[in-house]
Write a protein that holds these residues in place. Structure first.
Motif, mmCIF file in Angstrom:
data_model
loop_
_atom_site.group_PDB
_atom_site.id
_atom_site.type_symbol
_atom_site.label_atom_id
_atom_site.label_comp_id
_atom_site.label_asym_id
_atom_site.label_seq_id
_atom_site.Cartn_x
_atom_site.Cartn_y
_atom_site.Cartn_z
ATOM 1 N N LEU A 94 0.841 -1.421 -0.048
ATOM 2 C CA LEU A 94 0.134 -0.068 0.130
ATOM 3 C C LEU A 94 0.991 1.345 -0.016
ATOM 4 C CD1 LEU A 94 -2.988 1.109 -0.161
ATOM 5 C CD2 LEU A 94 -2.723 1.084 2.553
ATOM 6 N N VAL A 95 2.021 1.218 0.637
ATOM 7 C CA VAL A 95 2.763 2.256 0.685
ATOM 8 C C VAL A 95 3.505 2.602 -0.662
ATOM 9 C CG1 VAL A 95 5.233 3.362 1.673
ATOM 10 C CG2 VAL A 95 3.381 2.276 3.364
ATOM 11 N N PHE A 96 3.944 1.723 -1.221
ATOM 12 C CA PHE A 96 4.746 1.769 -2.503
ATOM 13 C C PHE A 96 3.509 2.372 -3.632
ATOM 14 C CE2 PHE A 96 8.346 -0.772 -1.151
ATOM 15 C CZ PHE A 96 9.148 -0.170 -1.640
ATOM 16 N N THR A 97 2.293 1.728 -3.456
ATOM 17 C CA THR A 97 1.494 2.105 -4.328
ATOM 18 C C THR A 97 0.960 3.601 -4.196
ATOM 19 O OG1 THR A 97 0.422 -0.056 -4.743
ATOM 20 C CG2 THR A 97 -0.964 1.787 -5.352
ATOM 21 N N VAL A 98 0.735 4.053 -2.964
ATOM 22 C CA VAL A 98 0.505 5.471 -2.723
ATOM 23 C C VAL A 98 1.508 6.413 -3.135
ATOM 24 C CG1 VAL A 98 -0.350 7.013 -0.889
ATOM 25 C CG2 VAL A 98 -1.323 4.767 -0.958
ATOM 26 N N GLY B 235 -3.210 6.239 17.043
ATOM 27 C CA GLY B 235 -3.992 5.478 16.094
ATOM 28 C C GLY B 235 -5.223 6.153 16.009
ATOM 29 N N LYS B 236 -5.470 7.459 16.527
ATOM 30 C CA LYS B 236 -6.891 8.108 16.041
ATOM 31 C C LYS B 236 -6.588 9.470 16.025
ATOM 32 C CE LYS B 236 -7.886 8.283 20.920
ATOM 33 N NZ LYS B 236 -8.796 7.966 22.045
ATOM 34 N N ALA B 237 -7.432 10.578 15.322
ATOM 35 C CA ALA B 237 -7.079 11.688 15.165
ATOM 36 C C ALA B 237 -7.265 12.501 16.346
ATOM 37 C CB ALA B 237 -8.135 12.097 14.077
ATOM 38 N N GLN B 238 -6.238 13.495 16.605
ATOM 39 C CA GLN B 238 -6.440 14.395 17.769
ATOM 40 C C GLN B 238 -6.612 15.824 17.294
ATOM 41 O OE1 GLN B 238 -4.791 12.922 20.977
ATOM 42 N NE2 GLN B 238 -5.933 11.362 19.894
ATOM 43 N N ASN B 239 -6.938 16.704 18.137
ATOM 44 C CA ASN B 239 -7.392 17.902 17.872
ATOM 45 C C ASN B 239 -5.859 18.577 17.263
ATOM 46 O OD1 ASN B 239 -10.011 18.042 18.603
ATOM 47 N ND2 ASN B 239 -9.482 18.424 20.745
ATOM 48 N N LYS B 240 -5.964 19.455 16.506
ATOM 49 C CA LYS B 240 -4.851 20.094 15.902
ATOM 50 C C LYS B 240 -4.169 21.024 16.863
ATOM 51 C CE LYS B 240 -4.953 21.069 11.736
ATOM 52 N NZ LYS B 240 -4.996 21.703 10.206
ATOM 53 N N PRO B 241 -2.888 21.093 17.345
ATOM 54 C CA PRO B 241 -2.336 21.779 18.441
ATOM 55 C C PRO B 241 -1.788 22.997 17.707
ATOM 56 C CG PRO B 241 -0.628 19.930 17.661
ATOM 57 C CD PRO B 241 -1.975 19.725 16.997
ATOM 58 N N ILE C 256 4.142 17.455 -0.138
ATOM 59 C CA ILE C 256 4.098 16.443 1.128
ATOM 60 C C ILE C 256 5.096 15.543 0.885
ATOM 61 C CG2 ILE C 256 2.691 14.281 1.910
ATOM 62 C CD1 ILE C 256 0.118 15.866 0.978
ATOM 63 N N THR C 257 5.910 15.187 1.857
ATOM 64 C CA THR C 257 7.171 14.454 1.854
ATOM 65 C C THR C 257 6.577 12.750 1.574
ATOM 66 O OG1 THR C 257 7.526 14.170 4.081
ATOM 67 C CG2 THR C 257 8.430 16.110 2.891
ATOM 68 N N ASN C 258 7.766 12.074 1.232
ATOM 69 C CA ASN C 258 7.416 10.444 1.369
ATOM 70 C C ASN C 258 7.280 9.977 2.964
ATOM 71 O OD1 ASN C 258 7.379 9.778 -1.315
ATOM 72 N ND2 ASN C 258 9.597 9.543 -1.590
ATOM 73 N N PHE C 259 8.152 10.570 3.644
ATOM 74 C CA PHE C 259 7.923 10.306 5.122
ATOM 75 C C PHE C 259 6.521 10.704 5.577
ATOM 76 C CE2 PHE C 259 8.417 11.142 9.822
ATOM 77 C CZ PHE C 259 8.761 10.004 10.136
ATOM 78 N N SER C 260 5.978 11.846 5.368
ATOM 79 C CA SER C 260 4.611 12.425 5.748
ATOM 80 C C SER C 260 3.517 11.308 5.133
ATOM 81 C CB SER C 260 4.392 13.789 5.311
ATOM 82 O OG SER C 260 5.089 14.575 5.995
ATOM 83 N N LEU C 261 3.809 10.844 4.059
ATOM 84 C CA LEU C 261 2.804 10.090 3.332
ATOM 85 C C LEU C 261 2.717 8.763 3.527
ATOM 86 C CD1 LEU C 261 0.956 10.527 0.749
ATOM 87 C CD2 LEU C 261 2.718 9.770 -0.775
ATOM 88 N N THR C 262 4.015 8.129 4.339
ATOM 89 C CA THR C 262 4.020 6.839 4.665
ATOM 90 C C THR C 262 3.555 6.905 6.061
ATOM 91 O OG1 THR C 262 6.110 6.575 3.575
ATOM 92 C CG2 THR C 262 5.563 5.080 5.736
ATOM 93 N N ILE C 263 3.608 7.864 6.528
ATOM 94 C CA ILE C 263 2.923 8.187 8.175
ATOM 95 C C ILE C 263 1.163 7.956 7.913
ATOM 96 C CG2 ILE C 263 2.416 9.572 10.348
ATOM 97 C CD1 ILE C 263 5.207 8.073 10.354
ATOM 98 N N MET C 264 0.886 8.613 6.707
ATOM 99 C CA MET C 264 -0.487 8.736 6.600
ATOM 100 C C MET C 264 -1.211 7.551 6.392
ATOM 101 S SD MET C 264 -0.755 12.414 4.530
ATOM 102 C CE MET C 264 -2.279 12.508 4.307
ATOM 103 N N VAL C 265 -0.270 6.856 5.515
ATOM 104 C CA VAL C 265 -0.955 5.295 5.325
ATOM 105 C C VAL C 265 -0.743 4.467 6.618
ATOM 106 C CG1 VAL C 265 -0.230 3.029 4.040
ATOM 107 C CG2 VAL C 265 0.135 5.352 2.962
ATOM 108 N N LEU C 266 0.299 4.662 7.475
ATOM 109 C CA LEU C 266 0.138 3.634 8.556
ATOM 110 C C LEU C 266 -0.983 4.049 9.584
ATOM 111 C CD1 LEU C 266 4.149 3.939 9.306
ATOM 112 C CD2 LEU C 266 2.812 2.110 8.405
ATOM 113 N N PHE C 267 -1.163 5.699 9.397
ATOM 114 C CA PHE C 267 -2.336 5.934 10.323
ATOM 115 C C PHE C 267 -3.749 5.369 9.830
ATOM 116 C CE2 PHE C 267 -5.709 9.175 11.331
ATOM 117 C CZ PHE C 267 -5.788 8.965 12.499
ATOM 118 N N PHE C 268 -3.938 5.327 8.584
ATOM 119 C CA PHE C 268 -5.185 4.850 7.878
ATOM 120 C C PHE C 268 -5.292 3.261 8.323
ATOM 121 C CE2 PHE C 268 -6.237 2.169 4.222
ATOM 122 C CZ PHE C 268 -7.590 2.444 4.300
ATOM 123 N N LEU C 269 -4.099 2.624 8.217
ATOM 124 C CA LEU C 269 -4.182 1.119 8.631
ATOM 125 C C LEU C 269 -4.253 0.874 10.083
ATOM 126 C CD1 LEU C 269 -1.164 -0.090 6.406
ATOM 127 C CD2 LEU C 269 -3.504 -0.500 5.683
#
Length: 580
Positions: free
Chosen positions: A364-368, A474-480, A386-399
């Motif tokens: 999924l990370v490679f595809t995204v 593993g869940k969304a938080q209020n933006k600080p 958006i950096t690759n690192f940020s995008l990878t974190i977004m995939v992990l968060f989704f999973l």
């Protein structure tokens, strides 16, 4: 059930989605029903690689965990291989058998391969280091008429053909290993010939991920650089980190290196309570940053002046993380060398662990990532992307948000950690478990196709204006803080790793998620093609030029009728086909 019947069944399911036009959120029950049927059929005939792989994993879970090594063990193994290896520049007509016969006089060759980068090179690993020393005894310093020679003996060597019998014009008999990814047009054609989106995603991963040979080459380059650094800092090591070792690196990615001085003997040694003892006399500095800058300045100068093959050396010492940047021509790598980036090393270990937990994570990370680069969401040039690192974190968060979750939260990994896993770096708690046998995953059999579609749906509707992405919880938080996109750094929790992203780039990302979701939901794009035709379908259509390049706002995008968007996308597919 025959393959023809299965394809017909899948097309019927896809057509039902198109007829009913159900919204992603309102069709959850129906999707789950079809998903269960599809999973059952795929298990029966063996066409769903992901589900089959997961079943095999659960059948022999203990054996698989025994095979998975923590990153530090992988590093040790690779470093030992690199220490026994040499890098040799060869002429284009090199005879492979004669080449190996010549080198075998110095010892047993354990592994070798050829590749191209500003010429032909060979990586040769001997069975022991004594063979490298024997090779050095026979090697000579080049004689030149006009230029002077810097007599630094590196394991980067050149092969000379002194025989008049062998012609340099003779056709070579060796095969070069690829060191870069295939062009995007070739990838689209390759994916279009696959029989399912799951297979497309697996095929993309196999085509893009680092090969065994490329990984060995990266560790060898680090080892060659270490040969210079040990002149000043004996016992030091240079380790690759980031994409080169975390499992998410693409062929051709930059090589990030860390000059590790923590392993030098003498740190934190307990002093005897009485009697005599010795300690090294050393210069002192006002700060660790000052020490790092001095070390990199000296090593960078040596690399520039003495290390063959290193060009374009830049000492960027006033950056937040001081570094030395250069190109290593024999390997083709763009290199960044740092000396005080321990948190990044832990981030590398964390991503490696997540990638090893479930094969769907990497796919999924490679595809995204590939999708993001195809649409210029990410870029190799620093900026508001958006950096690759940020995008990878977004995939992990989704999973982590799947029900049940596919991977655990970072907080849970911290709870499983033992005393040996304890790690605090500059006041940041970087502790997490490294023993795979302690991590028990929940049962989730969602296919790659389902996950990709749900990923786009998830971020097409995510409340970016209010919420922050946090893989610790593993869940969304209020933006600080006020920022278009807020992704909490996993270890330096006060930092936003996506602080560089502006509103325009975030809006493009959301719009492209919407477009990709709609496209995947269309029956025409989800139908495998019969025969050898390479007409783009499924994942391949997501890599074609987008219709939202000039988007001004997400609000305006949503007001446009979905039918118009789909019509324009299908027109673009027809245009692509006619241009082939």
């Amino acid at each position: 059930m025959s393959m023809r019947n299965l394809v017909s069944f899948q097309r019927a399911m896809a057509l039902s989605f198109a007829v009913y036009g159900l919204h992603a959120r309102g069709r959850g029950i129906l999707v789950n029903c079809f998903q269960n049927i599809d999973t059952f059929l795929c298990r029966c005939i063996g066409t769903n690689a992901v589900v089959a792989r997961n079943e095999a994993t659960r059948k022999d879970e203990t054996d698989e965990k025994d095979e998975r090594k923590p990153l530090h063990a992988v590093r040790v193994e690779r470093q030992e291989q690199a220490e026994r290896s040499v890098l040799i520049s060869c002429h284009s007509g090199t005879n492979e058998k004669k080449f190996l016969k010549y080198l075998s006089r110095h010892g047993v060759i354990k592994k070798y391969f050829f590749y191209e980068s500003y010429g032909v090179y060979a990586v040769v690993e001997f069975a022991n280091r004594e063979s490298v020393a024997s090779l050095f005894e026979e090697a000579t310093i080049p004689s030149v008429s006009n230029d002077s020679i810097v007599p630094f003996k590196s394991r980067l060597l050149s092969l000379r053909n002194l025989s008049s019998v062998d012609s340099l014009n003779k056709q070579s008999d060796y095969q070069c290993q690829p060191q870069t990814t295939i062009p995007i047009n070739e990838l689209i054609q390759k994916l279009s010939r696959e029989e399912s989106i799951d297979h497309q995603m697996t095929s993309l991963t196999e085509a893009y991920q680092l090969t065994e040979e490329n990984s060995r080459l990266r560790f060898l380059v680090c080892s060659l650089l270490k040969d210079i650094a040990v002149a000043y800092f004996p016992e030091c090591t240079i380790k690759p980190f980031g994409s080169s070792v975390n499992g998410f690196g693409k062929l051709g990615c930059d090589l990030d290196m860390f000059l590790d001085l923590d392993g030098i003997h003498g740190w934190n040694v307990k002093m005897p309570k009485s009697g005599l003892s010795l300690e090294f006399q050393m210069k002192r500095a006002n700060s660790e940053r000052g020490v790092t800058q001095s070390i990199l300045s000296v090593v960078g100068e040596c690399v520039d002046q003495f290390e063959p093959g290193c060009v374009g050396v830049q000492k960027i010492l006033n950056a937040r993380c001081p570094l030395v940047r250069f190109s290593h021509q024999p390997s083709g790598f763009q290199c960044d060398l740092t000396a005080n980036n321990r948190v990044a090393m832990k981030s590398t270990e964390l991503l490696y662990l997540y990638g090893e937990l479930d094969p769907r994570v990497r796919s999924l990370v490679f595809t995204v990532r590939c999708w993001a680069r195809a649409h210029s969401i990410t870029s190799s040039i620093p900026g508001a992307w958006i950096t690759n690192f940020s995008l990878t974190i977004m995939v992990l968060f989704f999973l982590q948000t799947r029900r049940p979750p596919i991977i655990p939260t970072l907080d849970h990994l911290r709870e499983l950690a033992g005393p040996a896993d304890k790690s605090v770096i500059e006041g940041n708690d970087c502790t997490f478990v490294s023993d795979f046998s302690k991590i028990q995953l929940q049962t989730n059999t969602e296919t790659l196709e389902r996950l990709l579609c749900e990923f786009f749906d998830f971020y097409a509707t995510f409340a970016f204006s209010k919420m922050s992405i946090n893989i610790r919880k593993g869940k969304a938080q209020n933006k600080p803080e006020v920022a278009p996109l807020h992704i909490q750094n996993p270890f330096e929790t006060s930092l936003n790793v996506s602080k560089n992203v502006n509103t325009t780039q975030l809006q493009r990302f959301v719009a492209l998620c919407q477009e990709s979701s709609w496209l995947l939901h269309q029956s025409e794009s989800n139908m495998p093609r019969d025969g050898e035709t390479a007409t783009p379908w499924g994942l391949a259509t997501l890599l074609l030029p987008s219709q939202v390049t000039g988007i001004k706002s997400c609000k305006k995008r949503r007001q446009e009728p979905a039918s118009e968007r789909i019509r324009s996308l299908l027109e673009s597919l027809k245009g692509y086909k006619s241009s082939k």
